[in-house]
Scaffold this active site. Structure first.
Site, PDB file in Angstrom:
ATOM      1  N   CYS A  21       0.998  -1.133   0.104  1.00  0.00           N
ATOM      2  CA  CYS A  21       0.091   0.059  -0.137  1.00  0.00           C
ATOM      3  C   CYS A  21       1.169   1.213  -0.069  1.00  0.00           C
ATOM      4  O   CYS A  21       2.019   1.109  -0.789  1.00  0.00           O
ATOM      5  CB  CYS A  21      -0.929   0.083   1.145  1.00  0.00           C
ATOM      6  N   ASN A  22       0.522   2.232   0.721  1.00  0.00           N
ATOM      7  CA  ASN A  22       1.457   3.325   0.853  1.00  0.00           C
ATOM      8  C   ASN A  22       2.724   3.111   1.608  1.00  0.00           C
ATOM      9  O   ASN A  22       3.841   3.155   1.252  1.00  0.00           O
ATOM     10  CB  ASN A  22       1.007   4.674   1.445  1.00  0.00           C
TER      11      ASN A  22
END
Length: 204
Positions: A152-153
């Site tokens: 994800c981030n």
């Protein structure tokens, strides 16, 4: 009786007290504003060495997070930094990328098989509703003899929740066992409170 206008006219700047104001900007710069007896203002920036250890709490972290958690030989967990670093991808022999971040592009779509699901990192997001689709993509990578990087981030909440859910769904692990194995592979994981509760209650 003096009028207000007369009071203002008769006011001397010399009667102002000396004043010193410390200002910390968002980026951590420290400024000192001094007002002298004559009302004159002077602003100066404090020297950086004076400020070490006295920051305002906002630290800009510019270091890349290239740490990759090996959950299974075919299943890796990391951040978008790892997904965007070709050396890291090649070192771990990544062939597939499962991107569950919001607004993060895949940099190597011609070299890797990529799947993107834009999931919001909010406690109310139904993370378990994505598990079947994500698990099918991970299965596909494994069946093709590949290695999939789930990211994800930050590689902390969304992607870790997907990997924990995968272990529960495909390997029949309990939440505690799945969480423990993923945490061991990537110690920085921390699903948000909503994801944690959903996975804790998840019955594949």
């Amino acid at each position: 009786m003096h009028s207000l206008a007369q009071e203002i006219q008769g006011f001397s700047k010399a009667r102002l007290k000396k004043q010193v104001t410390h200002v910390t900007t968002v980026m951590g710069r420290r400024l000192v504003e001094r007002r002298s007896d004559g009302g004159e203002e002077e602003v100066q920036e404090l020297q950086v060495q004076e400020l070490q250890g006295q920051g305002c709490g906002f630290v800009q972290d510019e270091s890349l997070d290239l740490q990759v958690g090996v959950v299974r030989p075919f299943l890796l967990l990391g951040s978008q930094d790892a997904a965007h670093d070709i050396d890291t991808l090649q070192r771990y022999k990544v062939s597939h990328v499962l991107n569950v971040a919001y607004g993060v592009t895949n940099l190597f779509p011609d070299q890797l098989e990529c799947k993107t699901l834009e999931i919001l990192d909010l406690p109310e997001t139904q993370i378990t509703s994505y598990l079947e689709e994500c698990s099918s993509f991970i299965d596909q990578a494994q069946q093709q003899g590949g290695v999939v990087l789930v990211h994800c981030n930050a590689g902390v909440s969304r992607s870790s929740s997907i990997v924990i859910g995968y272990l529960m769904l495909r390997e029949g692990l309990s939440f505690d066992a799945a969480y423990g194995q993923v945490k061991l592979a990537r110690p920085s994981i921390r699903p948000n409170a909503g994801f944690y509760q959903q996975l804790h209650n998840y019955k594949p």
